[in-house]
Design a protein around this motif. Structure first.
Motif, short mmCIF file in Angstrom:
data_model
loop_
_atom_site.label_atom_id
_atom_site.label_comp_id
_atom_site.label_asym_id
_atom_site.label_seq_id
_atom_site.Cartn_x
_atom_site.Cartn_y
_atom_site.Cartn_z
N ARG A 39 0.92 -1.17 0.12
CA ARG A 39 0.06 0.02 0.05
C ARG A 39 0.96 1.46 -0.09
O ARG A 39 2.03 1.32 0.43
N HIS A 79 -3.17 1.52 6.89
CA HIS A 79 -4.57 1.52 6.44
C HIS A 79 -5.22 2.87 6.60
O HIS A 79 -6.07 3.24 5.74
N THR A 82 -4.10 4.64 3.70
CA THR A 82 -5.00 4.21 2.38
C THR A 82 -6.43 4.51 2.42
O THR A 82 -6.90 5.14 1.28
N ALA A 83 -7.12 4.74 3.31
CA ALA A 83 -8.17 5.21 3.29
C ALA A 83 -8.40 6.79 3.02
O ALA A 83 -9.34 7.04 2.44
N TYR A 84 -7.37 7.45 3.52
CA TYR A 84 -7.14 8.66 3.27
C TYR A 84 -7.04 9.02 1.76
O TYR A 84 -7.80 9.94 0.96
N VAL A 85 -5.98 8.23 1.18
CA VAL A 85 -6.02 8.35 -0.36
C VAL A 85 -7.19 7.89 -1.06
O VAL A 85 -7.61 8.70 -1.97
N GLU A 86 -7.84 7.03 -0.78
CA GLU A 86 -9.19 6.47 -1.29
C GLU A 86 -10.56 7.69 -1.23
O GLU A 86 -10.97 8.03 -2.14
N ALA A 87 -10.19 8.38 -0.12
CA ALA A 87 -11.17 9.43 -0.04
C ALA A 87 -10.91 10.69 -0.81
O ALA A 87 -11.81 11.21 -1.35
N ASN A 89 -9.18 10.41 -3.68
CA ASN A 89 -9.36 9.88 -5.17
C ASN A 89 -11.03 10.04 -5.46
O ASN A 89 -11.36 10.45 -6.26
N ARG A 90 -11.91 9.68 -4.43
CA ARG A 90 -13.50 9.67 -4.44
C ARG A 90 -13.56 11.44 -4.63
O ARG A 90 -14.41 11.56 -5.53
#
Ligand code: ZN
Length: 94
Positions: A39, A79, A82-87, A89-90
Protein backbone atom coordinates in the motif's frame (compact mmCIF):
# COMPACT_ATOMS: atom_id res chain seq x y z
CA UNK A 1 8.86 -14.53 10.33
CA UNK A 2 6.40 -11.87 9.20
CA UNK A 3 8.09 -8.54 8.51
CA UNK A 4 7.03 -5.25 7.09
CA UNK A 5 9.19 -3.36 4.62
CA UNK A 6 9.25 0.25 3.59
CA UNK A 7 10.00 0.83 -0.09
CA UNK A 8 11.15 4.25 -1.21
CA UNK A 9 11.43 5.56 -4.72
CA UNK A 10 12.50 8.93 -6.05
CA UNK A 11 11.41 10.78 -9.18
CA UNK A 12 11.30 14.26 -10.57
CA UNK A 13 8.66 16.75 -9.44
CA UNK A 14 6.38 18.07 -12.20
CA UNK A 15 6.33 21.53 -10.66
CA UNK A 16 9.96 22.23 -9.75
CA UNK A 17 11.97 19.21 -10.99
CA UNK A 18 13.03 18.60 -7.39
CA UNK A 19 13.15 15.14 -5.84
CA UNK A 20 9.81 13.54 -4.99
CA UNK A 21 10.11 10.74 -2.46
CA UNK A 22 7.37 8.15 -2.63
CA UNK A 23 6.92 5.48 0.02
CA UNK A 24 5.00 2.24 0.12
CA UNK A 25 4.71 -0.48 2.72
CA UNK A 26 4.59 -4.20 2.07
CA UNK A 27 4.46 -7.31 4.23
CA UNK A 28 6.50 -10.47 3.79
CA UNK A 29 5.29 -13.54 5.61
CA UNK A 30 8.80 -15.05 5.56
CA UNK A 31 12.17 -14.68 3.84
CA UNK A 32 11.15 -16.36 0.59
CA UNK A 33 7.52 -15.35 0.24
CA UNK A 34 6.33 -12.64 -2.10
CA UNK A 35 5.34 -9.32 -0.66
CA UNK A 36 1.67 -8.81 0.09
CA UNK A 37 -0.52 -6.06 1.48
CA UNK A 38 1.33 -3.48 -0.59
CA UNK A 39 0.00 0.00 0.00
CA UNK A 40 1.07 3.51 -0.71
CA UNK A 41 2.31 5.50 2.26
CA UNK A 42 2.40 8.85 0.48
CA UNK A 43 4.61 10.95 -1.75
CA UNK A 44 5.97 14.46 -1.45
CA UNK A 45 8.48 16.71 -3.19
CA UNK A 46 11.34 17.53 -0.84
CA UNK A 47 11.86 20.83 -2.56
CA UNK A 48 8.41 22.41 -2.93
CA UNK A 49 6.11 20.12 -0.97
CA UNK A 50 3.98 19.12 -3.97
CA UNK A 51 2.28 15.79 -3.30
CA UNK A 52 2.83 13.96 -6.52
CA UNK A 53 1.64 10.37 -6.49
CA UNK A 54 3.41 8.74 -9.39
CA UNK A 55 6.09 9.75 -11.82
CA UNK A 56 5.34 11.43 -15.13
CA UNK A 57 8.31 9.53 -16.57
CA UNK A 58 8.12 6.08 -14.97
CA UNK A 59 11.31 4.98 -16.74
CA UNK A 60 13.25 7.50 -14.68
CA UNK A 61 12.03 6.38 -11.27
CA UNK A 62 14.87 5.36 -8.97
CA UNK A 63 14.09 2.65 -6.50
CA UNK A 64 15.93 2.71 -3.21
CA UNK A 65 16.65 -0.39 -1.17
CA UNK A 66 13.72 -1.49 0.98
CA UNK A 67 14.20 -1.17 4.70
CA UNK A 68 12.63 -3.24 7.43
CA UNK A 69 9.92 -1.23 9.12
CA UNK A 70 8.56 -1.99 12.55
CA UNK A 71 4.95 -3.08 11.93
CA UNK A 72 3.73 -1.96 15.35
CA UNK A 73 1.38 0.92 14.70
CA UNK A 74 2.70 1.38 11.18
CA UNK A 75 0.21 -1.09 9.72
CA UNK A 76 -2.69 0.83 11.18
CA UNK A 77 -1.20 4.08 9.97
CA UNK A 78 -0.92 2.47 6.55
CA UNK A 79 -4.58 1.58 6.56
CA UNK A 80 -5.38 5.12 7.57
CA UNK A 81 -3.23 6.45 4.76
CA UNK A 82 -4.92 4.08 2.31
CA UNK A 83 -8.35 5.22 3.47
CA UNK A 84 -7.22 8.83 3.19
CA UNK A 85 -5.94 8.34 -0.37
CA UNK A 86 -9.15 6.58 -1.33
CA UNK A 87 -11.17 9.44 0.11
CA UNK A 88 -9.08 11.93 -1.85
CA UNK A 89 -9.53 9.94 -5.05
CA UNK A 90 -13.26 9.84 -4.55
CA UNK A 91 -13.31 13.57 -3.89
CA UNK A 92 -11.40 14.22 -7.10
CA UNK A 93 -13.66 11.96 -9.15
CA UNK A 94 -16.79 13.49 -7.65
ZN1 ZN B 1 8.60 20.17 -6.38
Amino acid sequence: MRKQYLHLSAYSCDKCQGPVISGSLAVRENEISKETEIRQAGAICLSCGHRQNGATKPERVRHLSPVEWDPVGAIEAGHLATAYVEALNRAELG
